[in-house]
Write a protein that holds these residues in place. Structure first.
Motif, PDB file in Angstrom:
ATOM      1  N   UNK A 132     -42.063   1.710  13.883  1.00  0.00           N
ATOM      2  CA  UNK A 132     -43.420   1.160  13.763  1.00  0.00           C
ATOM      3  C   UNK A 132     -44.192   1.733  12.587  1.00  0.00           C
ATOM      4  N   UNK A 133     -44.046   3.022  12.324  1.00  0.00           N
ATOM      5  CA  UNK A 133     -44.807   3.637  11.237  1.00  0.00           C
ATOM      6  C   UNK A 133     -44.169   4.949  10.820  1.00  0.00           C
ATOM      7  N   UNK A 134     -44.593   5.426   9.677  1.00  0.00           N
ATOM      8  CA  UNK A 134     -44.114   6.694   9.118  1.00  0.00           C
ATOM      9  C   UNK A 134     -45.109   7.799   9.430  1.00  0.00           C
ATOM     10  N   UNK A 135     -44.618   8.928   9.895  1.00  0.00           N
ATOM     11  CA  UNK A 135     -45.463  10.099  10.109  1.00  0.00           C
ATOM     12  C   UNK A 135     -45.374  10.982   8.877  1.00  0.00           C
ATOM     13  N   UNK A 136     -46.476  11.147   8.163  1.00  0.00           N
ATOM     14  CA  UNK A 136     -46.521  11.977   6.963  1.00  0.00           C
ATOM     15  C   UNK A 136     -46.991  13.375   7.373  1.00  0.00           C
ATOM     16  N   UNK A 137     -46.129  14.355   7.154  1.00  0.00           N
ATOM     17  CA  UNK A 137     -46.423  15.720   7.588  1.00  0.00           C
ATOM     18  C   UNK A 137     -47.292  16.433   6.557  1.00  0.00           C
ATOM     19  N   UNK A 138     -48.581  16.431   6.792  1.00  0.00           N
ATOM     20  CA  UNK A 138     -49.509  17.169   5.936  1.00  0.00           C
ATOM     21  C   UNK A 138     -50.080  16.341   4.811  1.00  0.00           C
ATOM     22  N   UNK A 139     -51.408  16.409   4.649  1.00  0.00           N
ATOM     23  CA  UNK A 139     -52.065  15.754   3.512  1.00  0.00           C
ATOM     24  C   UNK A 139     -53.074  16.684   2.851  1.00  0.00           C
ATOM     25  N   UNK A 140     -52.827  17.990   3.026  1.00  0.00           N
ATOM     26  CA  UNK A 140     -53.738  18.983   2.465  1.00  0.00           C
ATOM     27  C   UNK A 140     -53.022  19.979   1.560  1.00  0.00           C
ATOM     28  N   UNK A 141     -51.899  19.555   1.006  1.00  0.00           N
ATOM     29  CA  UNK A 141     -51.182  20.417   0.058  1.00  0.00           C
ATOM     30  C   UNK A 141     -51.892  20.388  -1.304  1.00  0.00           C
ATOM     31  N   UNK A 142     -51.719  21.435  -2.101  1.00  0.00           N
ATOM     32  CA  UNK A 142     -52.327  21.458  -3.444  1.00  0.00           C
ATOM     33  C   UNK A 142     -51.550  20.582  -4.428  1.00  0.00           C
ATOM     34  N   UNK A 143     -51.505  19.287  -4.132  1.00  0.00           N
ATOM     35  CA  UNK A 143     -50.827  18.296  -4.969  1.00  0.00           C
ATOM     36  C   UNK A 143     -51.818  17.176  -5.252  1.00  0.00           C
ATOM     37  N   UNK A 144     -51.535  16.292  -6.202  1.00  0.00           N
ATOM     38  CA  UNK A 144     -52.515  15.258  -6.575  1.00  0.00           C
ATOM     39  C   UNK A 144     -53.041  14.414  -5.419  1.00  0.00           C
ATOM     40  N   UNK A 145     -52.177  14.091  -4.442  1.00  0.00           N
ATOM     41  CA  UNK A 145     -52.664  13.282  -3.317  1.00  0.00           C
ATOM     42  C   UNK A 145     -52.605  14.020  -1.979  1.00  0.00           C
ATOM     43  N   UNK A 146     -52.294  15.308  -2.031  1.00  0.00           N
ATOM     44  CA  UNK A 146     -52.290  16.118  -0.821  1.00  0.00           C
ATOM     45  C   UNK A 146     -50.993  16.102  -0.045  1.00  0.00           C
ATOM     46  N   UNK A 147     -50.034  15.253  -0.432  1.00  0.00           N
ATOM     47  CA  UNK A 147     -48.751  15.216   0.277  1.00  0.00           C
ATOM     48  C   UNK A 147     -47.673  15.938  -0.528  1.00  0.00           C
ATOM     49  N   UNK A 148     -46.628  16.342   0.166  1.00  0.00           N
ATOM     50  CA  UNK A 148     -45.569  17.124  -0.459  1.00  0.00           C
ATOM     51  C   UNK A 148     -44.859  16.388  -1.574  1.00  0.00           C
TER      52      UNK A 148
ATOM     53  N   UNK B  96     -49.841  16.982  11.198  1.00  0.00           N
ATOM     54  CA  UNK B  96     -49.913  18.357  10.692  1.00  0.00           C
ATOM     55  C   UNK B  96     -48.716  18.700   9.818  1.00  0.00           C
ATOM     56  N   UNK B  97     -48.874  19.722   8.999  1.00  0.00           N
ATOM     57  CA  UNK B  97     -47.746  20.188   8.191  1.00  0.00           C
ATOM     58  C   UNK B  97     -46.566  20.543   9.088  1.00  0.00           C
ATOM     59  N   UNK B  98     -45.382  20.358   8.539  1.00  0.00           N
ATOM     60  CA  UNK B  98     -44.168  20.711   9.253  1.00  0.00           C
ATOM     61  C   UNK B  98     -43.736  22.118   8.847  1.00  0.00           C
ATOM     62  N   UNK B  99     -43.360  22.928   9.815  1.00  0.00           N
ATOM     63  CA  UNK B  99     -42.954  24.306   9.529  1.00  0.00           C
ATOM     64  C   UNK B  99     -41.807  24.331   8.532  1.00  0.00           C
ATOM     65  N   UNK B 100     -41.924  25.167   7.527  1.00  0.00           N
ATOM     66  CA  UNK B 100     -40.872  25.320   6.529  1.00  0.00           C
ATOM     67  C   UNK B 100     -41.030  24.454   5.306  1.00  0.00           C
ATOM     68  N   UNK B 101     -41.912  23.453   5.357  1.00  0.00           N
ATOM     69  CA  UNK B 101     -42.127  22.604   4.193  1.00  0.00           C
ATOM     70  C   UNK B 101     -42.937  23.329   3.131  1.00  0.00           C
ATOM     71  N   UNK B 102     -42.670  23.000   1.876  1.00  0.00           N
ATOM     72  CA  UNK B 102     -43.413  23.591   0.760  1.00  0.00           C
ATOM     73  C   UNK B 102     -44.144  22.475   0.026  1.00  0.00           C
ATOM     74  N   UNK B 103     -45.098  22.863  -0.810  1.00  0.00           N
ATOM     75  CA  UNK B 103     -45.942  21.866  -1.483  1.00  0.00           C
ATOM     76  C   UNK B 103     -45.157  21.083  -2.526  1.00  0.00           C
ATOM     77  N   UNK B 104     -44.468  21.789  -3.436  1.00  0.00           N
ATOM     78  CA  UNK B 104     -43.763  21.123  -4.529  1.00  0.00           C
ATOM     79  C   UNK B 104     -42.363  21.695  -4.690  1.00  0.00           C
TER      80      UNK B 104
END
Length: 371
Positions: A218-234, A295-303
């Motif tokens: 039905x939809x995609x779950x995007x883990x985190x939108x508050x990373x220090x990247x241009x659009x906040x996603x990884x 929410x952010x997923x454990x272990x994920x990094x910004x870039x």
């Protein structure tokens, strides 16, 4: 006129996603690839597709890379001059839950292959490693000189295998070793005949997006939108699987030509955010991809993206496809194969004989097994 002898190259796990694309690239480069696969995480119908793509018989031997004597027999029968090692478990999350299985299979599989190669005097090997060996890098882009700090049992198995290869090379300089640390393979062959066919819920972004686009999810779950990247996603370095396959062929070429061992990154050298992938896929498919932020997923990094200059200088290799190409080919594969290989007809496994079952006489495609 004498037929040109094509050098044999063993592909362990060659019926899988990356292995099957590398099979095609090897044929196009003038090699005779030989697949070794137990089909525990792949589909035998891929052999039928490979025959269509290459217009030749597909050499495949069904068995497990942990069976050293079997592997040695395959190397001898097909007079292989090199091996590319893909076979192994690859789910990060599963490796956390079942570490013993991952260490036993991934490290044991490489050891078995190397022992078989040593007994048959075949000492050229390309190891399909992973950028996960770097862990969480302090900066980007990531060069090969960055410290390795793996954070999962899967990543640890890759680094352990790299260390084994380094020790072997030190003990016996006649070994030619190429280690390829690649980033995020996506896409499919432009024909739509072969592509990624994950079991169950996909662990990676692209196959999940394709399943949303086709209506399976039905939809995609995007883990985190508050990373220090241009659009906040990884941000990740996505690499077209055909470019990755070409990188493996370039590695075989380089090792056979000059015997210089190496460890190189394979990627595009550019990062694309999660939302960037979504927008590119919407362009390719003409469909809206519904998504929700979580929410952010454990272990994920910004870039996380590569410096690929060493692959360029050592192998003469550089990625040719961009994110739009990757999404276009992923969408083509998904449209042609909404259920992956699962509903394809033709070749099937014969569990009792251990080979591939013979098709009916009117079936057009047959891959010779155990030659």
């Amino acid at each position: 006129m004498t037929k040109k002898i094509e050098p044999g190259v063993l592909l362990t796990g060659g019926a899988g996603y990356i292995g099957s694309h590398t099979f095609v690239a090897l044929v196009e480069a003038g090699y005779q690839p030989v697949i070794l696969d137990d089909f525990s995480n792949s589909h035998p119908v891929v052999l039928q597709r490979l025959q269509q793509l290459t217009d030749r018989d597909v050499l495949c031997e069904r068995g497990n890379v942990l069976d050293t004597s079997f592997v040695a027999g395959v190397l001898r029968r097909h007079r292989c001059v090199a091996a590319i090692h893909f076979a192994g478990f690859k789910a990060v999350g599963e490796s956390v839950q079942r570490p013993l299985m991952y260490y036993s299979n991934n490290v044991g599989g490489l050891l078995s292959l190397l022992q078989a190669m040593e007994t048959t005097d075949c000492r050229t090997v390309v190891f399909s490693s992973s950028a996960t060996v770097y862990g969480d890098p302090a900066t980007v882009p990531i060069t090969e000189q960055f410290p390795c700090a793996p954070e999962s049992p899967y990543a640890h198995t890759k680094l352990m295998c790299e260390n084994i290869l380094a020790s072997l090379r030190t003990s016996d300089p006649s070994w030619r070793v190429g280690v390829l640390r690649y980033f995020n393979p996506v896409g499919a062959h432009p024909s739509g005949l072969i592509g990624e066919d994950p079991s169950g819920i996909p662990n990676n972004l692209m196959p999940y997006v394709t399943q949303v686009a086709v209506g399976k999810r039905s939809s995609l779950n995007v883990f985190g939108n508050d990373y220090p990247t241009p659009d906040g996603t990884g941000v990740r370095d996505y690499l077209h699987v055909t470019d990755l396959a070409a990188g493996h062929v370039a590695a075989v070429d380089a090792l056979l030509a000059n015997a210089q061992s190496f460890t190189v990154n394979l990627g595009t050298g550019e990062g694309t955010s999660v939302l960037g992938v979504v927008r590119a896929f919407e362009r390719a498919s003409g469909r809206t991809i519904p998504f929700e932020f979580g929410p952010r997923r454990a272990g994920d990094v910004a870039q996380y993206f590569a410096d690929v200059s060493l692959a360029d200088s050592l192998l003469g290799w550089r990625a040719t496809c961009n994110i739009d190409d990757m999404c276009r080919d992923s969408w083509h594969w998904q449209q042609r194969n909404p259920d992956g290989y699962r509903n394809s007809s033709g070749i099937s496994l014969n569990q009792q004989s251990g080979d591939l079952a013979q098709p009916k006489p009117n079936d057009p495609l047959l891959s010779p097994i155990g030659i």
